[in-house]
Design an enzyme around this catalytic site. Structure first.
Site, PDB file in Angstrom:
ATOM      1  N   GLY A   1      47.616  32.492  35.929  1.00 40.46           N
ATOM      2  CA  GLY A   1      48.933  32.954  36.350  1.00 40.46           C
ATOM      3  C   GLY A   1      49.019  32.971  37.861  1.00 40.46           C
TER       4      GLY A   1
ATOM      5  N   GLN B   1      52.195  36.092  45.815  1.00 44.35           N
ATOM      6  CA  GLN B   1      50.822  35.751  46.212  1.00 44.35           C
ATOM      7  C   GLN B   1      50.767  34.543  47.155  1.00 44.35           C
ATOM      8  OE1 GLN B   1      49.590  35.893  41.867  1.00 44.35           O
ATOM      9  NE2 GLN B   1      47.683  36.474  42.851  1.00 44.35           N
TER      10      GLN B   1
ATOM     11  N   HIS C   1      50.808  41.662  34.524  1.00 38.55           N
ATOM     12  CA  HIS C   1      50.068  41.551  35.797  1.00 38.55           C
ATOM     13  C   HIS C   1      50.922  40.808  36.837  1.00 38.55           C
ATOM     14  CE1 HIS C   1      46.127  40.611  38.016  1.00 38.55           C
ATOM     15  NE2 HIS C   1      46.983  39.773  38.583  1.00 38.55           N
ATOM     16  N   GLU C   2      51.527  39.683  36.420  1.00 40.05           N
ATOM     17  CA  GLU C   2      52.315  38.882  37.379  1.00 40.05           C
ATOM     18  C   GLU C   2      53.604  39.601  37.767  1.00 40.05           C
ATOM     19  OE1 GLU C   2      50.695  36.663  38.676  1.00 40.05           O
ATOM     20  OE2 GLU C   2      49.176  36.342  37.142  1.00 40.05           O
TER      21      GLU C   2
ATOM     22  N   CYS D   1      42.099  38.569  39.507  1.00 39.49           N
ATOM     23  CA  CYS D   1      43.287  38.256  40.313  1.00 39.49           C
ATOM     24  C   CYS D   1      42.874  37.282  41.407  1.00 39.49           C
ATOM     25  CB  CYS D   1      43.845  39.545  40.931  1.00 39.49           C
ATOM     26  SG  CYS D   1      45.325  39.268  41.931  1.00 39.49           S
ATOM     27  N   LEU D   2      43.650  36.234  41.574  1.00 40.28           N
ATOM     28  CA  LEU D   2      43.318  35.239  42.599  1.00 40.28           C
ATOM     29  C   LEU D   2      43.433  35.833  44.010  1.00 40.28           C
ATOM     30  CD1 LEU D   2      45.148  32.176  41.001  1.00 40.28           C
ATOM     31  CD2 LEU D   2      42.694  32.705  40.946  1.00 40.28           C
TER      32      LEU D   2
ATOM     33  N   HIS E   1      52.967  41.982  40.476  1.00 42.91           N
ATOM     34  CA  HIS E   1      52.931  41.352  41.814  1.00 42.91           C
ATOM     35  C   HIS E   1      54.336  41.291  42.414  1.00 42.91           C
ATOM     36  CE1 HIS E   1      48.821  40.100  42.507  1.00 42.91           C
ATOM     37  NE2 HIS E   1      48.730  39.408  41.379  1.00 42.91           N
TER      38      HIS E   1
HETATM   39  O1  K1U Z   1      47.675  36.854  39.286  1.00 36.17           O
HETATM   40  C1  K1U Z   1      46.668  36.217  39.484  1.00 36.17           C
HETATM   41  O2  K1U Z   1      46.073  36.339  40.536  1.00 36.17           O
HETATM   42  C2  K1U Z   1      46.107  35.269  38.449  1.00 36.17           C
HETATM   43  C3  K1U Z   1      45.127  35.929  37.498  1.00 36.17           C
HETATM   44  C4  K1U Z   1      45.891  36.265  36.224  1.00 36.17           C
HETATM   45  C5  K1U Z   1      45.239  37.227  35.280  1.00 36.17           C
HETATM   46  C6  K1U Z   1      43.957  37.048  34.813  1.00 36.17           C
HETATM   47  C7  K1U Z   1      43.409  37.958  33.907  1.00 36.17           C
HETATM   48  C8  K1U Z   1      44.159  39.011  33.477  1.00 36.17           C
HETATM   49  C9  K1U Z   1      45.424  39.196  33.963  1.00 36.17           C
HETATM   50  C10 K1U Z   1      45.986  38.289  34.849  1.00 36.17           C
HETATM   51  C11 K1U Z   1      44.000  34.943  37.237  1.00 36.17           C
HETATM   52  O3  K1U Z   1      44.215  33.880  36.757  1.00 36.17           O
HETATM   53  S1  K1U Z   1      42.388  35.426  37.649  1.00 36.17           S
HETATM   54  C12 K1U Z   1      41.398  34.054  37.089  1.00 36.17           C
HETATM   55  C13 K1U Z   1      41.210  34.010  35.607  1.00 36.17           C
HETATM   56  O4  K1U Z   1      41.381  35.014  34.954  1.00 36.17           O
HETATM   57  C14 K1U Z   1      40.831  32.755  34.928  1.00 36.17           C
HETATM   58  C15 K1U Z   1      40.594  31.609  35.626  1.00 36.17           C
HETATM   59  C16 K1U Z   1      40.252  30.444  34.959  1.00 36.17           C
HETATM   60  C17 K1U Z   1      40.165  30.417  33.601  1.00 36.17           C
HETATM   61  C18 K1U Z   1      40.401  31.559  32.888  1.00 36.17           C
HETATM   62  C19 K1U Z   1      40.741  32.729  33.549  1.00 36.17           C
HETATM   63 ZN    ZN Z   2      46.981  38.789  40.431  1.00 33.51          ZN
END
Ligand code: K1U
Ligand code: ZN
Length: 167
Positions: A46, A51, A133-134, A91-92, A137
């Site tokens: 996401g 972000q 979560h998004e 979270c990225l 943000h």
């Molecule tokens: O909002 C963001 O920063 C993105 C975040 C979204 C998220 C992940 C987990 C739970 C709630 C919301 C991410 O994508 S973090 C990376 C991640 O979870 C992932 C990356 C690659 C493959 C699978 C998962």
């Molecule tokens: Zn996030």
């Protein structure tokens, strides 16, 4: 398309509230395409416009294994929520940190589409977690806000150390 830089916690720009999108035009479609490319490259499941320092109510999500089910949310609004689930979120904008957060298990979301129409999405499990979560943000909220002060302090210390080491 373009890869966009992702703001890192505790950047104060992550606290800005996103504005409603008045018209879904080519500039919004271009931003959505760039955000999707950035999310896939990260990689993430996401990304909210906040972000990438674009303070508009725009989100991209793809939780599918083969990265083929892109969902775009524009001016999303939760119309129903129920149940409870605990998921270890990442979270990225908070790289390398994963912590358990409690959220609704099921949500219904009303959103505009990229062609300016309206749709409703029903989500459970990980998709429901990711949408909440998004959407946080977009309101200037980061998942670490749900954690204890002690955990938040430890995360700030760890990220500051990471930033020093990569500088
Ligand atoms: O909002 C963001 O920063 C993105 C975040 C979204 C998220 C992940 C987990 C739970 C709630 C919301 C991410 O994508 S973090 C990376 C991640 O979870 C992932 C990356 C690659 C493959 C699978 C998962
Ligand atoms: Zn996030």
């Amino acid at each position: 398309m373009a890869l966009l830089p992702i703001l890192k916690f505790p950047d104060p720009r992550l606290r800005k509230k996103a504005a409603l999108i008045a018209t879904v035009d080519d500039s919004i479609r271009k931003l959505a395409a760039d955000m999707a490319e950035t999310m896939y490259a990260a990689p993430g499941i996401g990304l909210a416009a906040t972000q990438v320092d674009a303070h508009k109510q725009l989100v991209v999500i793809d939780i599918s294994e083969d990265r083929s089910e892109l969902i775009t949310l524009i001016n999303p609004r939760i119309t129903e929520r129920d149940g409870e689930q605990v998921y270890e979120e990442g979270c990225l904008s908070v790289p390398g940190i994963y912590e358990k957060v409690t959220r609704a298990e099921h949500v219904k979301v009303r959103t505009l589409t990229l062609d300016g129409g309206e749709r409703e999405i029903e989500a459970h499990g990980l998709l429901a977690v990711c949408i909440q979560h998004e959407m946080d943000h977009l309101q200037g909220k980061v998942f670490v806000d749900y954690l204890s002060q002690l955990k938040q302090t430890r995360i700030r210390t760890r990220l500051a150390k990471q930033a020093r080491e990569t500088a």
